[in-house]
Design a protein around this motif. Structure first.
Motif, PDB file in Angstrom:
ATOM      1  N   GLY A   1      -4.081  -1.142  -0.279  1.00  0.00           N
ATOM      2  CA  GLY A   1      -3.823  -1.137   1.156  1.00  0.00           C
ATOM      3  C   GLY A   1      -2.414  -1.589   1.468  1.00  0.00           C
ATOM      4  O   GLY A   1      -1.723  -0.980   2.300  1.00  0.00           O
ATOM      5  N   TYR A   2      -1.968  -2.653   0.799  1.00  0.00           N
ATOM      6  CA  TYR A   2      -0.599  -3.113   1.025  1.00  0.00           C
ATOM      7  C   TYR A   2       0.400  -2.046   0.586  1.00  0.00           C
ATOM      8  O   TYR A   2       1.328  -1.712   1.321  1.00  0.00           O
ATOM      9  CB  TYR A   2      -0.319  -4.441   0.311  1.00  0.00           C
ATOM     10  CG  TYR A   2       1.135  -4.795   0.434  1.00  0.00           C
ATOM     11  CD1 TYR A   2       1.662  -5.208   1.656  1.00  0.00           C
ATOM     12  CD2 TYR A   2       2.008  -4.631  -0.639  1.00  0.00           C
ATOM     13  CE1 TYR A   2       3.010  -5.466   1.808  1.00  0.00           C
ATOM     14  CE2 TYR A   2       3.363  -4.893  -0.498  1.00  0.00           C
ATOM     15  CZ  TYR A   2       3.855  -5.310   0.729  1.00  0.00           C
ATOM     16  OH  TYR A   2       5.206  -5.548   0.865  1.00  0.00           O
ATOM     17  N   ILE A   3       0.207  -1.513  -0.612  1.00  0.00           N
ATOM     18  CA  ILE A   3       1.142  -0.514  -1.147  1.00  0.00           C
ATOM     19  C   ILE A   3       1.176   0.727  -0.254  1.00  0.00           C
ATOM     20  O   ILE A   3       2.247   1.238   0.079  1.00  0.00           O
ATOM     21  CB  ILE A   3       0.766  -0.147  -2.598  1.00  0.00           C
ATOM     22  CG1 ILE A   3       0.984  -1.357  -3.514  1.00  0.00           C
ATOM     23  CG2 ILE A   3       1.569   1.060  -3.084  1.00  0.00           C
ATOM     24  CD1 ILE A   3       0.336  -1.226  -4.882  1.00  0.00           C
ATOM     25  N   ASP A   4       0.008   1.216   0.124  1.00  0.00           N
ATOM     26  CA  ASP A   4      -0.073   2.444   0.923  1.00  0.00           C
ATOM     27  C   ASP A   4       0.545   2.306   2.304  1.00  0.00           C
ATOM     28  O   ASP A   4       0.956   3.300   2.909  1.00  0.00           O
ATOM     29  CB  ASP A   4      -1.522   2.906   1.050  1.00  0.00           C
ATOM     30  CG  ASP A   4      -2.097   3.430  -0.265  1.00  0.00           C
ATOM     31  OD1 ASP A   4      -1.309   3.740  -1.184  1.00  0.00           O
ATOM     32  OD2 ASP A   4      -3.334   3.516  -0.365  1.00  0.00           O
ATOM     33  N   ASN A   5       0.604   1.078   2.806  1.00  0.00           N
ATOM     34  CA  ASN A   5       1.164   0.853   4.139  1.00  0.00           C
ATOM     35  C   ASN A   5       2.581   0.301   4.094  1.00  0.00           C
ATOM     36  O   ASN A   5       3.101  -0.154   5.104  1.00  0.00           O
ATOM     37  CB  ASN A   5       0.253  -0.087   4.936  1.00  0.00           C
ATOM     38  CG  ASN A   5      -1.035   0.609   5.310  1.00  0.00           C
ATOM     39  OD1 ASN A   5      -1.015   1.588   6.040  1.00  0.00           O
ATOM     40  ND2 ASN A   5      -2.149   0.140   4.771  1.00  0.00           N
ATOM     41  N   SER A   6       3.190   0.358   2.922  1.00  0.00           N
ATOM     42  CA  SER A   6       4.537  -0.160   2.739  1.00  0.00           C
ATOM     43  C   SER A   6       5.545   0.978   2.704  1.00  0.00           C
ATOM     44  O   SER A   6       5.280   2.041   2.150  1.00  0.00           O
ATOM     45  CB  SER A   6       4.603  -0.933   1.412  1.00  0.00           C
ATOM     46  OG  SER A   6       5.933  -1.252   1.081  1.00  0.00           O
ATOM     47  N   ALA A   7       6.709   0.731   3.262  1.00  0.00           N
ATOM     48  CA  ALA A   7       7.808   1.699   3.157  1.00  0.00           C
ATOM     49  C   ALA A   7       8.622   1.447   1.892  1.00  0.00           C
ATOM     50  O   ALA A   7       9.411   2.289   1.485  1.00  0.00           O
ATOM     51  CB  ALA A   7       8.706   1.596   4.385  1.00  0.00           C
ATOM     52  N   PHE A   8       8.419   0.303   1.247  1.00  0.00           N
ATOM     53  CA  PHE A   8       9.200  -0.080   0.079  1.00  0.00           C
ATOM     54  C   PHE A   8       8.502   0.265  -1.237  1.00  0.00           C
ATOM     55  O   PHE A   8       9.159   0.484  -2.249  1.00  0.00           O
ATOM     56  CB  PHE A   8       9.493  -1.583   0.132  1.00  0.00           C
ATOM     57  CG  PHE A   8      10.520  -2.042  -0.868  1.00  0.00           C
ATOM     58  CD1 PHE A   8      11.872  -1.850  -0.637  1.00  0.00           C
ATOM     59  CD2 PHE A   8      10.133  -2.673  -2.042  1.00  0.00           C
ATOM     60  CE1 PHE A   8      12.823  -2.271  -1.563  1.00  0.00           C
ATOM     61  CE2 PHE A   8      11.073  -3.101  -2.967  1.00  0.00           C
ATOM     62  CZ  PHE A   8      12.423  -2.899  -2.726  1.00  0.00           C
TER      63      PHE A   8
END
Length: 111
Positions: free
Chosen positions: A27-34
């Motif tokens: 979830g964190y990765i998928d919602n990150s631009a970085f």
């Protein structure tokens, strides 16, 4: 190992915990631009979560700073590159939370 597993609540409890850990990290990765994940949603692993930095030239710095922060063995497979977080049964939810916090801080500093 079986005694430890029983103490954790058995297979159903570990299944729920592993789902939770994977959902948090993906979830964190998928919602990150970085950060991004190169694996199709339908075939993602709950145990090994690969991810790529938006700026690959920062890979070594990410790994070095992660090691200093106590987050170990995050280098991706040698043929694929990037990063890989292994979140097997014995990895507590707090370790996933610590990784996400480190990733947030690193992205803010370098994004």
């Amino acid at each position: 190992m079986f005694e430890w597993l029983k103490e954790q609540g058995g297979v159903p409890a570990m299944d729920r915990l592993n789902d939770l850990k994977a959902e948090k990290l993906y979830g964190y990765i998928d919602n990150s631009a970085f950060y991004s994940n190169p694996v199709d949603l339908a075939v993602r692993s709950r145990m090994n979560v690969p991810f790529i930095l938006a700026r690959p030239e920062l890979d070594k710095q990410f790994l070095n700073e992660a090691t200093v922060a106590g987050l170990l063995n995050l280098a991706g497979h040698r043929s694929v590159g990037g990063m890989r977080a292994s979140i097997y049964n014995a990895v507590p939810e707090a370790a996933v939370d610590a990784l996400i916090e480190f990733m947030q801080d690193f992205a803010e500093a370098h994004g």
